[in-house]
Motif scaffolding. Structure first.
Motif, PDB file in Angstrom:
ATOM      1  N   SER A 213      44.566-101.680  51.304  1.00 18.08           N
ATOM      2  CA  SER A 213      44.804-100.776  49.995  1.00 18.08           C
ATOM      3  C   SER A 213      46.078 -99.908  50.370  1.00 18.08           C
ATOM      4  CB  SER A 213      43.891 -99.518  51.227  1.00 18.08           C
ATOM      5  OG  SER A 213      42.483-100.233  51.389  1.00 18.08           O
ATOM      6  N   GLY A 214      46.649-100.427  50.523  1.00 18.65           N
ATOM      7  CA  GLY A 214      48.788-100.093  50.273  1.00 18.65           C
ATOM      8  C   GLY A 214      48.643 -98.863  51.713  1.00 18.65           C
ATOM      9  N   VAL A 215      49.729 -99.189  51.558  1.00 16.24           N
ATOM     10  CA  VAL A 215      50.722 -98.720  52.977  1.00 16.24           C
ATOM     11  C   VAL A 215      50.483 -96.975  52.447  1.00 16.24           C
ATOM     12  CG1 VAL A 215      52.721 -97.958  51.337  1.00 16.24           C
ATOM     13  CG2 VAL A 215      52.858 -98.494  54.575  1.00 16.24           C
ATOM     14  N   SER A 216      50.072 -96.432  51.597  1.00 19.38           N
ATOM     15  CA  SER A 216      49.925 -95.312  51.823  1.00 19.38           C
ATOM     16  C   SER A 216      48.427 -95.100  52.196  1.00 19.38           C
ATOM     17  CB  SER A 216      50.492 -94.612  51.080  1.00 19.38           C
ATOM     18  OG  SER A 216      51.253 -94.639  50.373  1.00 19.38           O
ATOM     19  N   ALA A 217      47.716 -95.863  51.849  1.00 13.93           N
ATOM     20  CA  ALA A 217      46.554 -95.642  52.599  1.00 13.93           C
ATOM     21  C   ALA A 217      46.474 -96.063  53.567  1.00 13.93           C
ATOM     22  CB  ALA A 217      44.998 -96.214  51.657  1.00 13.93           C
ATOM     23  N   ALA A 218      46.680 -97.211  54.545  1.00 17.98           N
ATOM     24  CA  ALA A 218      46.585 -97.910  55.692  1.00 17.98           C
ATOM     25  C   ALA A 218      47.797 -96.024  56.605  1.00 17.98           C
ATOM     26  CB  ALA A 218      47.794 -98.509  56.164  1.00 17.98           C
ATOM     27  N   ARG A 219      48.715 -95.683  55.843  1.00 17.12           N
ATOM     28  CA  ARG A 219      48.664 -94.380  56.872  1.00 17.12           C
ATOM     29  C   ARG A 219      47.917 -93.412  57.206  1.00 17.12           C
ATOM     30  NH1 ARG A 219      54.941 -95.228  54.288  1.00 17.12           N
ATOM     31  NH2 ARG A 219      56.463 -96.416  55.708  1.00 17.12           N
ATOM     32  N   ASN A 220      47.657 -93.142  56.342  1.00 18.56           N
ATOM     33  CA  ASN A 220      46.516 -92.072  55.823  1.00 18.56           C
ATOM     34  C   ASN A 220      45.626 -91.932  57.067  1.00 18.56           C
ATOM     35  OD1 ASN A 220      47.591 -90.606  53.902  1.00 18.56           O
ATOM     36  ND2 ASN A 220      47.029 -91.231  52.762  1.00 18.56           N
ATOM     37  N   LYS A 221      44.561 -93.216  56.811  1.00 19.76           N
ATOM     38  CA  LYS A 221      43.823 -94.162  57.955  1.00 19.76           C
ATOM     39  C   LYS A 221      44.606 -93.744  59.043  1.00 19.76           C
ATOM     40  CE  LYS A 221      39.965 -96.038  58.770  1.00 19.76           C
ATOM     41  NZ  LYS A 221      38.739 -95.250  58.998  1.00 19.76           N
ATOM     42  N   GLY A 222      45.706 -94.623  59.520  1.00 20.06           N
ATOM     43  CA  GLY A 222      46.199 -93.328  60.996  1.00 20.06           C
ATOM     44  C   GLY A 222      46.248 -91.995  61.439  1.00 20.06           C
ATOM     45  N   LEU A 223      46.330 -91.233  60.431  1.00 16.44           N
ATOM     46  CA  LEU A 223      46.858 -89.969  60.390  1.00 16.44           C
ATOM     47  C   LEU A 223      44.764 -89.386  60.372  1.00 16.44           C
ATOM     48  CD1 LEU A 223      49.064 -88.863  57.114  1.00 16.44           C
ATOM     49  CD2 LEU A 223      49.614 -88.835  60.072  1.00 16.44           C
ATOM     50  N   ASP A 224      43.677 -90.195  60.123  1.00 20.43           N
ATOM     51  CA  ASP A 224      42.287 -89.298  60.332  1.00 20.43           C
ATOM     52  C   ASP A 224      42.209 -90.224  62.072  1.00 20.43           C
ATOM     53  OD1 ASP A 224      42.429 -88.480  57.984  1.00 20.43           O
ATOM     54  OD2 ASP A 224      41.470 -90.611  57.289  1.00 20.43           O
ATOM     55  N   LEU A 225      42.734 -90.607  62.488  1.00 19.25           N
ATOM     56  CA  LEU A 225      42.428 -91.610  63.495  1.00 19.25           C
ATOM     57  C   LEU A 225      43.249 -90.758  64.756  1.00 19.25           C
ATOM     58  CD1 LEU A 225      41.788 -95.291  63.154  1.00 19.25           C
ATOM     59  CD2 LEU A 225      40.094 -93.540  63.562  1.00 19.25           C
ATOM     60  N   ALA A 226      44.331 -89.994  64.198  1.00 20.21           N
ATOM     61  CA  ALA A 226      45.483 -89.427  65.685  1.00 20.21           C
ATOM     62  C   ALA A 226      44.696 -88.453  66.239  1.00 20.21           C
ATOM     63  CB  ALA A 226      46.777 -89.767  64.541  1.00 20.21           C
ATOM     64  N   LYS A 227      45.070 -89.212  67.660  1.00 24.14           N
ATOM     65  CA  LYS A 227      44.956 -87.396  67.886  1.00 24.14           C
ATOM     66  C   LYS A 227      46.089 -86.964  68.625  1.00 24.14           C
ATOM     67  CE  LYS A 227      40.441 -89.585  69.851  1.00 24.14           C
ATOM     68  NZ  LYS A 227      40.896 -91.229  69.104  1.00 24.14           N
ATOM     69  N   GLY A 228      47.331 -87.157  68.849  1.00 25.45           N
ATOM     70  CA  GLY A 228      48.089 -86.916  69.471  1.00 25.45           C
ATOM     71  C   GLY A 228      48.910 -85.089  68.842  1.00 25.45           C
ATOM     72  N   GLU A 229      49.858 -84.723  70.059  1.00 29.46           N
ATOM     73  CA  GLU A 229      50.525 -83.696  69.005  1.00 29.46           C
ATOM     74  C   GLU A 229      51.639 -84.058  68.539  1.00 29.46           C
ATOM     75  OE1 GLU A 229      52.868 -80.179  71.588  1.00 29.46           O
ATOM     76  OE2 GLU A 229      52.430 -81.907  72.836  1.00 29.46           O
ATOM     77  N   TYR A 230      51.751 -85.098  68.833  1.00 30.93           N
ATOM     78  CA  TYR A 230      53.398 -85.797  67.137  1.00 30.93           C
ATOM     79  C   TYR A 230      52.986 -86.871  66.790  1.00 30.93           C
ATOM     80  CZ  TYR A 230      55.752 -82.612  70.112  1.00 30.93           C
ATOM     81  OH  TYR A 230      56.162 -80.337  70.347  1.00 30.93           O
ATOM     82  N   ILE A 231      53.269 -86.730  65.939  1.00 31.67           N
ATOM     83  CA  ILE A 231      53.231 -88.684  65.411  1.00 31.67           C
ATOM     84  C   ILE A 231      54.564 -88.995  64.362  1.00 31.67           C
ATOM     85  CG2 ILE A 231      52.003 -88.936  62.704  1.00 31.67           C
ATOM     86  CD1 ILE A 231      49.854 -88.134  64.313  1.00 31.67           C
TER      87      ILE A 231
END
Length: 325
Positions: A70-88
Motif C-alpha cells: 500500500s506504500g510507505v505512508s500507509a505502512a507508517r500509518n499502520k505502525g502509528l496505529d499499533l504503537a504504544k510507546g511514549e515516543y515514536i
C-alpha cells in the motif's frame, strides 16, 4: 505490562539484502529493552518478511505485520496505529543507526521537556566516504516558530527518520497516503507546527544507505508533481499557522523548484510544459527576498539557476550542493 518508551516503526518492501543489518542495529541499541520495534512488511515478494520474523522469534519486543502493498505512508500509518510507546521513531529498512542513537535522542527529549528531538544523518552508511549532514555541534533548543523557521531554512532536517516524536504531541497526525515522495517532509512540518519545544542534537547517528532504486532516489515527472504539491501544501500550512514565516516558506519552495528544473534540463525527466513554467517562476523570483529569507546555499542556488539551469544541474551533482537540505 510496562509500556515501551519508544515505538520504532520500520516500513519494509523487498529489503531482504539489508533488513537484517537494520534490525541488528536496533537490537544493539543501548536501550533496546525500552523499545517496541514494529516492522510493517509492505507486500514484499522476497524474504524480507521471513528475515524480520526470525528476529521477532528471538525478541518479544519486535513485532512483524505483513500487509498487502500500500506504500510507505500507509505502512507508517499502520505502525502509528499499533504503537504504544511514549515516543515514536522511524527507521527505513535499508538504514542503520549507532548503538546509542535512541538513548541520546530520548535523553535530550526528556531532559529538555521537548516534543521533538532531531539530529543529523550520513548518506552512504557508516564509512569514511559517507557524507555527513550535521545540523548542530551543540544542543539547540527552539520554540515552535523558531523550529519551523529552521526547517524552512534547512537547518533542521526534513526527514522523519532523524527525529524522535513525543506521541502525545502528534495529536493523531498521519502520513498523506496519496504521496510517494515528500510525505515525510509534510509530516515533519506538521509535527513542528504542533510542537511547543524542539531540540536539535549534535552528530549523525543515523546512516542512510543510499539506494538508487528507492522511491526517495528515483526521479520522474510524477515525483516532480508531488514535490510541487508538497511545496504548495507547505505554503498553505505556514500561511495559516505562522504567517510571519511565509517569506521563508516561499524561498524554500523556490529552492525545491530549482532542483526540479535542474533535473529536467539534465535529461533525468521527460519534457513537460510544467518545467517551462517553473523556469519562469525562478527567473521572476526576487533575489532580495531570497537573500533575506534563505540560507546562503539556497540563495546562491537560486542565483545560479536564474543564470543557467543547466549549470545549476551540473553543480548540484557535487555533493556540497546536493546535501544537505
Amino acid at each position: 505490562m510496562t509500556l515501551p518508551q519508544i515505538s520504532v516503526i520500520i516500513p519494509a518492501l523487498n529489503a531482504e539484502e539489508r533488513i537484517a543489518c537494520t534490525l541488528e542495529s536496533l537490537v544493539n541499541q543501548t536501550i533496546f529493552a525500552s523499545l517496541e520495534i514494529i516492522v510493517i512488511d509492505d507486500g514484499s515478494t522476497d524474504k524480507t518478511g521471513e528475515i524480520a520474523k526470525s528476529f521477532a522469534e528471538k525478541h518479544d519486543n519486535i513485532i512483524v505485520i505483513s500487509e498487502e502493498n500500500s506504500g510507505v505512508s500507509a505502512a507508517r500509518n499502520k505502525g502509528l496505529d499499533l504503537a504504544k510507546g511514549e515516543y515514536i521513531g522511524f527507521v527505513d529498512a535499508d538504514d542503520v543507526i549507532d548503538e546509542n542513537y535512541y538513548e541520546n535522542l530520548l535523553r535530550a527529549a526528556k531532559d529538555n521537556n521537548s516534543d521533538i528531538a532531531t539530529t543529523g544523518f550520513t548518506v552512504g552508511r557508516k564509512s569514511a566516504a559517507a557524507i555527513e549532514n550535521i545540523y548542530a555541534y551543540s544542543l539547540k533548543v527552539f520554540d515552535r516558530e523558531e523550529a519551523v523557521k529552521a526547517f524552512l531554512l534547512g537547518t533542521i532536517d526534513v526527514h522523519v527518520f532523524t527525529k524522535l516524536f513525543k506521541r502525545s504531541s502528534l495529536n493523531g497526525l498521519t502520513f498523506d497516503e496519496k504521496l510517494t515522495v515528500g510525505e515525510d517532509r509534510i509530516f515533519s512540518l506538521m509535527s513542528l507546527v504542533s510542537a511547543n519545544k524542539v531540540i536539535v542534537v549534535p552528530g549523525c547517528g543515523y546512516h542512510y544507505g543510499y539506494n538508487p532504486d528507492s522511491l526517495m532516489s528515483t526521479i520522474d515527472d510524477k515525483g516532480s508533481l508531488e514535490n510541487i504539491y508538497v511545496g504548495a501544501e507547505t505554503l498553505r500550512v505556514v500561511k495559516e499557522q505562522l504567517p510571519d514565516l511565509l517569506p521563508y516558506a516561499e524561498c524554500a519552495d523556490i529552492f525545491m523548484k530549482c532542483r526540479l528544473v535542474g533535473n529536467s534540463v539534465s535529461g533525468d525527466l521527460k519534457y513537460n510544459k510544467i518545467y517551462d513554467d517553473l523556469k519562469s517562476e525562478i527567473r521572476s523570483f526576487s533575489l532580495k527576498k531570497a537573500k533575506r529569507h534563505s540560507s546562503s546555499k539556497h540563495y546562491y542556488s537560486l542565483v545560479i539557476a536564474k543564470i543557467s539551469p543547466r549549470l545549476y544541474s551540473l553543480l548540484r551533482k557535487n555533493t556540497f550542493l546536493r546535501y544537505k537540505a
